[in-house]
Design a protein around this motif. Structure first.
Motif, short mmCIF file in Angstrom:
data_model
loop_
_atom_site.label_atom_id
_atom_site.label_comp_id
_atom_site.label_asym_id
_atom_site.label_seq_id
_atom_site.Cartn_x
_atom_site.Cartn_y
_atom_site.Cartn_z
N SER A 6 -4.70 -63.55 21.62
CA SER A 6 -3.87 -62.48 22.16
C SER A 6 -2.45 -62.49 21.63
CB SER A 6 -3.85 -62.57 23.69
OG SER A 6 -3.30 -63.80 24.08
N SER A 7 -2.07 -63.48 20.84
CA SER A 7 -0.72 -63.52 20.32
C SER A 7 -0.72 -64.13 18.92
CB SER A 7 0.18 -64.35 21.23
OG SER A 7 -0.16 -65.71 21.14
N PHE A 8 0.42 -63.99 18.27
CA PHE A 8 0.57 -64.54 16.92
C PHE A 8 0.36 -66.05 16.92
CE2 PHE A 8 3.37 -66.58 13.78
CZ PHE A 8 2.77 -66.12 12.64
N SER A 9 0.99 -66.74 17.89
CA SER A 9 0.88 -68.20 17.89
C SER A 9 -0.54 -68.65 18.17
CB SER A 9 1.87 -68.83 18.87
OG SER A 9 1.60 -68.43 20.18
N SER A 11 -3.18 -66.98 17.21
CA SER A 11 -3.86 -66.73 15.94
C SER A 11 -3.60 -67.86 14.96
CB SER A 11 -3.40 -65.40 15.33
OG SER A 11 -3.74 -64.33 16.15
N VAL A 12 -2.36 -68.32 14.91
CA VAL A 12 -2.00 -69.42 14.02
C VAL A 12 -2.79 -70.66 14.41
CG1 VAL A 12 -0.15 -71.01 13.37
CG2 VAL A 12 0.29 -68.56 13.44
N HIS A 13 -2.92 -70.91 15.71
CA HIS A 13 -3.66 -72.08 16.16
C HIS A 13 -5.14 -71.98 15.78
CE1 HIS A 13 -0.18 -73.26 18.52
NE2 HIS A 13 -0.76 -74.44 18.63
N VAL A 14 -5.72 -70.80 15.92
CA VAL A 14 -7.13 -70.62 15.58
C VAL A 14 -7.34 -70.86 14.09
CG1 VAL A 14 -8.99 -68.92 15.41
CG2 VAL A 14 -7.64 -69.08 17.51
N VAL A 15 -6.49 -70.27 13.26
CA VAL A 15 -6.62 -70.43 11.81
C VAL A 15 -6.39 -71.89 11.43
CG1 VAL A 15 -5.55 -69.83 9.59
CG2 VAL A 15 -6.02 -68.05 11.27
N THR A 16 -5.38 -72.51 12.01
CA THR A 16 -5.08 -73.90 11.69
C THR A 16 -6.22 -74.83 12.11
OG1 THR A 16 -2.72 -73.47 11.96
CG2 THR A 16 -3.41 -75.76 12.01
N ALA A 17 -6.73 -74.64 13.32
CA ALA A 17 -7.84 -75.47 13.78
C ALA A 17 -9.05 -75.32 12.88
CB ALA A 17 -8.21 -75.11 15.22
N PHE A 54 -2.32 -80.87 13.73
CA PHE A 54 -2.56 -79.65 14.50
C PHE A 54 -1.56 -79.53 15.64
CE2 PHE A 54 -4.73 -77.44 18.02
CZ PHE A 54 -4.92 -76.22 17.42
N ASP A 55 -1.25 -80.64 16.29
CA ASP A 55 -0.33 -80.65 17.41
C ASP A 55 1.07 -80.17 17.00
OD1 ASP A 55 0.11 -81.13 20.17
OD2 ASP A 55 1.13 -83.01 19.67
N GLY A 56 1.47 -80.43 15.78
CA GLY A 56 2.79 -80.04 15.32
C GLY A 56 2.92 -78.57 14.96
N VAL A 57 1.82 -77.86 14.92
CA VAL A 57 1.86 -76.45 14.51
C VAL A 57 2.69 -75.61 15.48
CG1 VAL A 57 0.44 -74.37 14.25
CG2 VAL A 57 -0.27 -76.50 13.21
N ALA A 59 5.23 -76.38 17.41
CA ALA A 59 6.66 -76.60 17.22
C ALA A 59 7.16 -75.88 15.98
CB ALA A 59 6.96 -78.10 17.14
N GLU A 60 6.38 -75.92 14.92
CA GLU A 60 6.79 -75.25 13.69
C GLU A 60 6.81 -73.74 13.86
OE1 GLU A 60 5.68 -75.31 8.96
OE2 GLU A 60 5.02 -76.94 10.25
N VAL A 61 5.80 -73.19 14.52
CA VAL A 61 5.75 -71.74 14.77
C VAL A 61 6.93 -71.33 15.65
CG1 VAL A 61 4.45 -69.90 15.94
CG2 VAL A 61 3.28 -71.50 14.42
N ASP A 62 7.21 -72.10 16.70
CA ASP A 62 8.34 -71.79 17.57
C ASP A 62 9.65 -71.81 16.80
OD1 ASP A 62 6.61 -71.54 19.71
OD2 ASP A 62 7.07 -73.53 20.55
N GLY A 63 9.82 -72.79 15.91
CA GLY A 63 11.02 -72.87 15.10
C GLY A 63 11.17 -71.68 14.17
N LEU A 64 10.08 -71.28 13.53
CA LEU A 64 10.12 -70.11 12.65
C LEU A 64 10.43 -68.83 13.43
CD1 LEU A 64 7.05 -70.91 10.37
CD2 LEU A 64 9.47 -70.95 9.72
N ARG A 65 9.85 -68.72 14.61
CA ARG A 65 10.10 -67.55 15.45
C ARG A 65 11.57 -67.50 15.86
NH1 ARG A 65 6.01 -67.64 19.46
NH2 ARG A 65 4.74 -66.47 18.03
N GLU A 66 12.16 -68.63 16.19
CA GLU A 66 13.57 -68.68 16.58
C GLU A 66 14.47 -68.29 15.40
OE1 GLU A 66 16.88 -68.97 18.89
OE2 GLU A 66 14.79 -68.99 19.54
N VAL A 67 14.17 -68.78 14.21
CA VAL A 67 14.95 -68.40 13.03
C VAL A 67 14.85 -66.90 12.79
CG1 VAL A 67 15.08 -68.62 10.51
CG2 VAL A 67 14.85 -70.67 11.92
N GLU A 68 13.66 -66.35 12.90
CA GLU A 68 13.48 -64.90 12.71
C GLU A 68 14.28 -64.12 13.75
OE1 GLU A 68 12.63 -61.32 11.22
OE2 GLU A 68 12.21 -63.22 10.25
#
Length: 83
Positions: A6-9, A11-17, A54-57, A59-68
């Protein structure tokens, strides 16, 4: 049937997993095919490393979202007329 993220993050988790799972399965398979099967301890170590990655994904997504978000605020501020 698999539920759609339901969200970008999510989706990132599904693709990463999915990619990590494929990598681990391929790694186990390559070791078997080459006559160098991993011990149970080695398999656990590889799975643990994959799970830590996988667990670090998030934090990385949150950081990228904050920069954006900060970049968008700067764009908005620069677009406003200033006295």
């Amino acid at each position: 049937m698999t539920a759609r993220p339901s969200s970008f993050s999510e989706s990132v988790h599904v693709v990463t997993a999915d990619r990590i799972a494929r990598f681990v399965v391929a790694g186990f398979g390559l070791c078997e095919q080459n006559g160098v099967p991993l011990s149970e301890r080695q398999r656990v170590a590889l799975l643990t490393a994959a799970l830590l990655e996988f667990d670090g994904v998030q934090a990385e997504v949150d950081g990228l979202r904050e920069v954006e978000h900060m970049l968008q605020e700067l764009r908005d501020w620069n677009a406003r007329p200033h006295a």
